[in-house]
Design a protein around this motif. Sequence first.
Motif, short mmCIF file in Angstrom:
data_model
loop_
_atom_site.label_atom_id
_atom_site.label_comp_id
_atom_site.label_asym_id
_atom_site.label_seq_id
_atom_site.Cartn_x
_atom_site.Cartn_y
_atom_site.Cartn_z
N ARG A 233 29.47 26.08 -23.81
CA ARG A 233 29.40 24.73 -24.35
C ARG A 233 29.50 23.68 -23.24
NH1 ARG A 233 30.12 21.93 -29.09
NH2 ARG A 233 31.10 19.88 -28.89
N ILE A 234 30.37 23.91 -22.29
CA ILE A 234 30.53 22.95 -21.19
C ILE A 234 29.24 22.83 -20.38
CG2 ILE A 234 31.73 22.52 -19.01
CD1 ILE A 234 34.22 23.74 -20.27
N VAL A 235 28.62 23.99 -20.11
CA VAL A 235 27.40 23.98 -19.29
C VAL A 235 26.26 23.31 -20.03
CG1 VAL A 235 25.64 25.46 -18.29
CG2 VAL A 235 28.04 25.98 -17.92
N LEU A 236 26.07 23.68 -21.31
CA LEU A 236 24.92 23.16 -22.05
C LEU A 236 25.13 21.74 -22.56
CD1 LEU A 236 23.88 26.31 -24.13
CD2 LEU A 236 22.97 25.50 -21.95
N ARG A 237 26.35 21.39 -22.93
CA ARG A 237 26.60 20.10 -23.56
C ARG A 237 26.97 19.02 -22.55
NH1 ARG A 237 28.38 18.65 -28.78
NH2 ARG A 237 28.13 16.39 -28.94
N HIS A 238 27.67 19.38 -21.49
CA HIS A 238 28.21 18.37 -20.58
C HIS A 238 27.53 18.34 -19.21
CE1 HIS A 238 31.43 17.56 -23.44
NE2 HIS A 238 31.65 18.87 -23.53
N ILE A 239 27.15 19.50 -18.69
CA ILE A 239 26.63 19.55 -17.32
C ILE A 239 25.11 19.49 -17.30
CG2 ILE A 239 26.46 20.98 -15.24
CD1 ILE A 239 29.25 21.97 -15.74
N ALA A 240 24.46 20.28 -18.15
CA ALA A 240 22.98 20.34 -18.13
C ALA A 240 22.32 18.98 -18.34
CB ALA A 240 22.50 21.34 -19.18
N LEU B 188 4.18 7.77 -7.58
CA LEU B 188 4.95 7.54 -8.80
C LEU B 188 6.32 8.21 -8.72
CD1 LEU B 188 4.37 5.99 -11.39
CD2 LEU B 188 3.71 8.12 -12.47
N SER B 189 6.40 9.36 -8.08
CA SER B 189 7.69 10.02 -7.89
C SER B 189 8.60 9.21 -6.98
CB SER B 189 7.48 11.42 -7.31
OG SER B 189 6.68 12.20 -8.17
N SER B 190 8.03 8.63 -5.93
CA SER B 190 8.81 7.77 -5.04
C SER B 190 9.33 6.55 -5.78
CB SER B 190 7.95 7.35 -3.85
OG SER B 190 8.65 6.46 -3.00
N TRP B 191 8.51 5.98 -6.65
CA TRP B 191 8.96 4.83 -7.46
C TRP B 191 10.07 5.25 -8.41
CZ3 TRP B 191 8.65 4.49 -12.82
CH2 TRP B 191 8.97 3.24 -13.37
N ALA B 192 9.94 6.42 -9.02
CA ALA B 192 10.97 6.90 -9.95
C ALA B 192 12.30 7.14 -9.23
CB ALA B 192 10.50 8.17 -10.64
N ARG B 193 12.25 7.68 -8.02
CA ARG B 193 13.48 7.89 -7.25
C ARG B 193 14.14 6.56 -6.92
NH1 ARG B 193 10.38 11.50 -4.26
NH2 ARG B 193 10.39 10.07 -2.50
N THR B 194 13.34 5.55 -6.61
CA THR B 194 13.89 4.23 -6.30
C THR B 194 14.54 3.61 -7.53
OG1 THR B 194 12.16 3.92 -4.63
CG2 THR B 194 13.34 1.96 -5.36
N THR C 83 12.66 14.75 -11.88
CA THR C 83 12.13 14.05 -10.71
C THR C 83 11.53 15.03 -9.71
OG1 THR C 83 13.81 12.32 -10.98
CG2 THR C 83 12.69 12.45 -8.86
N ILE C 84 12.22 16.14 -9.47
CA ILE C 84 11.69 17.16 -8.55
C ILE C 84 10.41 17.77 -9.11
CG2 ILE C 84 12.18 19.40 -7.50
CD1 ILE C 84 15.08 18.60 -7.35
N ALA C 85 10.37 17.96 -10.43
CA ALA C 85 9.17 18.54 -11.05
C ALA C 85 7.96 17.63 -10.84
CB ALA C 85 9.42 18.78 -12.53
N ALA C 86 8.16 16.31 -10.94
CA ALA C 86 7.06 15.38 -10.72
C ALA C 86 6.52 15.49 -9.29
CB ALA C 86 7.51 13.96 -11.02
N ILE C 87 7.44 15.64 -8.33
CA ILE C 87 7.02 15.81 -6.94
C ILE C 87 6.36 17.17 -6.74
CG2 ILE C 87 7.82 15.83 -4.54
CD1 ILE C 87 10.17 14.10 -5.44
N PRO D 13 17.81 14.95 -15.29
CA PRO D 13 17.00 13.92 -14.62
C PRO D 13 16.60 14.28 -13.20
CG PRO D 13 18.84 12.91 -15.81
CD PRO D 13 19.08 14.38 -15.83
N THR D 14 17.49 14.93 -12.47
CA THR D 14 17.15 15.35 -11.10
C THR D 14 16.03 16.38 -11.11
OG1 THR D 14 19.43 14.94 -10.39
CG2 THR D 14 18.08 16.32 -8.98
#
Length: 312
Positions: free
Chosen positions: A207-214, A288-294, A223-227, A219-220
Amino acid sequence: MTVIPTDLKAAQKPSGREPGKARVLLGYLVHDKLALISAIYLLILIFAAIFGPMLVGDMATKLGLRQRNMAPFSLEQGWLYVLGADTLGRSILARLVVGAQNTLGIAAAAVVTSMLIGGALGLIAGYSNRWYSQVILRLADIIMSFPSLLLALIVLYTLGPSIPNLIIVLAITRIPIYLRTTRAEVLELRERMFVSAAKAMGAGSLRIVLRHIAPLVAPTLITIAAIDFASVILAESALSFLGLGIQPPQFTWGAMVATGRGYLANAWWVAFWPGLAILLTTLSLNLLSSWARTVADPQQRWRLQTLRRAPR
């Protein structure tokens, strides 16, 4: 009892409604011209990849020996031949549209697969301290020790070129990127106070992994997937260029470049247009990935805010 003047009350009231998050992001995008052009291009490309094959019909595979190596910028044979024809008289514009569906579809499937598998393994390796966490990391090290293109060549040469094998190979070579990124994020997040509070309240590890950490890691990874999407397109194009990607009668932009490489001297447009499509797509994704990171980084967001406030 203190009486507040009417004009002071009016001054304390907000002047208007706060703009929504989507409106703020759109404002940032509008004021970054390169990111705006990239977003428009990608939207047009996605629309063409989804609905374009229905509009062009069988023109991507229809042979026309009269139009063989027809030069571009001519409307004598119709608007579908505005970019010219290839060595078998097929419309290059129609083939670009159909090839976009295959190229983007393969890249999207590979990126999503690698992100899901790598993210799940990264959550396990980052949160747990058991022996299987080290096994996961060593497997990632083994994959990263081989050059990704060389590994893809070996596997495809052994299993045979096909769309499922191509997606699997591209996904496997990208898994370590998401795995190590997710693990690094989880190692920091698991020491936060909210995780300790969840444990104190009796929440289990799953529950901690799926509900709180994941949700904080997602978002990170997006962003990596877009790059990474641009890198996968280039890898797929390279494999198709070498003849180990998608096989005829299906084709991608990389396969179109491979078809036209023997005609660069007298029919340059056969290889030029798909090569330009690959270039513009990867460049747009990177911008677009650079803009999203900014936008996602509060320490860098002031650059876009400065652009918004700059006088026209």
